[in-house]
Design a protein around this motif. Structure first.
Motif, PDB file in Angstrom:
ATOM      1  N   CYS A 188       0.840  -1.191   0.000  1.00 37.35           N
ATOM      2  CA  CYS A 188       0.000   0.000   0.000  1.00 37.35           C
ATOM      3  C   CYS A 188       0.888   1.259   0.000  1.00 37.35           C
ATOM      4  CB  CYS A 188      -0.918   0.003   1.215  1.00 37.35           C
ATOM      5  SG  CYS A 188      -1.873   1.519   1.366  1.00 37.35           S
ATOM      6  N   CYS A 191      -0.061   3.201   3.644  1.00 46.73           N
ATOM      7  CA  CYS A 191       0.238   2.647   4.971  1.00 46.73           C
ATOM      8  C   CYS A 191       1.354   1.602   4.925  1.00 46.73           C
ATOM      9  CB  CYS A 191      -1.019   2.081   5.616  1.00 46.73           C
ATOM     10  SG  CYS A 191      -1.599   0.555   4.893  1.00 46.73           S
ATOM     11  N   CYS A 202      -6.208  -1.278  -0.685  1.00 48.70           N
ATOM     12  CA  CYS A 202      -5.835  -1.616   0.685  1.00 48.70           C
ATOM     13  C   CYS A 202      -7.078  -1.696   1.567  1.00 48.70           C
ATOM     14  CB  CYS A 202      -4.888  -0.538   1.225  1.00 48.70           C
ATOM     15  SG  CYS A 202      -4.453  -0.794   2.952  1.00 48.70           S
ATOM     16  N   CYS A 205      -6.776   1.055   4.568  1.00 43.13           N
ATOM     17  CA  CYS A 205      -6.939   2.500   4.391  1.00 43.13           C
ATOM     18  C   CYS A 205      -7.641   2.863   3.095  1.00 43.13           C
ATOM     19  CB  CYS A 205      -5.586   3.201   4.501  1.00 43.13           C
ATOM     20  SG  CYS A 205      -4.463   2.846   3.137  1.00 43.13           S
TER      21      CYS A 205
HETATM   22 ZN   LIG Z   1      -3.054   1.088   3.186  1.00 45.51          ZN
END
Ligand SMILES: [Zn+2]
Length: 308
Positions: A188, A191, A202, A205
């Motif tokens: 990701c 994150c 993801c 997030c």
């Molecule tokens: Zn993420």
């Protein structure tokens, strides 16, 4: 006694099994059967502290009367010995091949005889975990338990189903990697979590994942389940299916564990993928035969999860 039952130990108990219950419904057996009607299994404690299941009025070891203490046992138990019945006959508890088995219920010190519906004699082994299959209506008879069935916890089947569907773009990237003997994940952008198999967004997030990363084919067992039903692609029963957190990944993959007795598999065990030969590989997870121990010291799961 059925003549097709082999094994003296089991046959002797089978002889005792129907007769004993119907002939003598003294207070001890009566209590056992009453509890059965309520789908509970009880044993009786001897003066020496052992728990007899099925309960008897006298301790077979000492001849002393048993105490009046009843102890709930099971309902699950462990197969100690068995005799396979390949051709069931009228009067047998099942109309398909089954096993008469000596089953020691959890909490009991003696074994009872009952039918085990295991499908195949290959599914049986000493130590097999079983639990009762109750009849719809219970009447206070030993046949209130239709039979015992192996405990099954399979994490494998649903995932296989997932891979049989037409894979999307992200899964295709992953499966092409697996065909080449590599585990492809996605990192990701926001994150930095690494997902294996590769995915396009993801779940943590919501960001789009564009970076492809290759992770190791070694990892750590995080959780596992012991399977008692044979599977042609798995090691001999009992075999283990496990979540393996690959080194460098933040999410585990489901895999078979091989090359080690099921009882030795543990959380934190370090494992490595065993790949099928390149010429046999397809676009599927079956390219990984299973994972087997690397022999490294166990990992500390608190360190290996959540890190990158
Ligand atoms: Zn993420």
């Amino acid at each position: 006694m059925p003549s097709d039952v082999s094994g003296d130990l089991v046959a002797t108990h089978v002889l005792e099994f129907p007769g004993g219950y119907t002939r003598t419904t003294g207070p001890v057996i009566g209590r056992f059967l009453t509890e059965l009607r309520d789908r509970r299994l009880v044993g009786v404690r001897t003066a020496g502290g052992r728990v007899l299941v099925p309960p008897l009025e006298y301790d077979p070891d000492t001849g002393e009367p048993v105490t009046e203490e009843y102890v709930e046992v099971g309902p699950a138990g462990t197969v100690e010995a068995w005799a396979w019945v390949g051709s069931p006959r009228p009067g047998h508890p099942l109309d398909r091949p089954f096993a008469w088995a000596l089953i020691e219920l959890d909490g009991a010190d003696t074994a009872l005889v009952h039918a085990v519906d295991a499908g195949s004699p290959k599914a049986l082994r000493p130590g097999l975990r079983v639990r009762p299959r109750w009849r719809g209506v219970t009447t206070g008879h030993i046949t209130d338990i239709e039979c015992f069935v192996p405990e099954v916890t399979s994490l494998v089947a649903p995932v296989r189903a997932e891979y049989r569907v037409t894979p999307g773009r992200a899964l295709t990237r992953f499966l092409k990697g697996v065909r080449d003997g590599r585990f492809v994940g996605g990192r990701c952008t926001d994150c930095a979590a690494v997902y294996v198999p590769y995915r396009e967004s993801c779940p943590a997030c919501g960001s789009v994942i564009e970076e492809e990363v290759e992770v190791a084919d070694t990892g750590t067992v995080t959780t596992f389940a012991i399977n008692n039903l044979p599977d042609p692609r798995a090691p001999e029963v009992p075999f283990v299916s496990a979540y393996v957190l690959l080194d460098g990944a933040d999410t585990p993959v489901i895999a078979l564990i091989g090359g080690v007795p099921a009882r030795e598999v543990r959380q934190g065990m370090r494992v490595r993928a065993v790949w099928v030969p390149p010429e046999e590989r397809t676009l599927s997870m079956t390219n990984v035969k299973w994972f087997e121990p690397t022999g490294e010291p166990d990992a500390d799961l608190d360190d290996s999860t959540g890190g990158a």
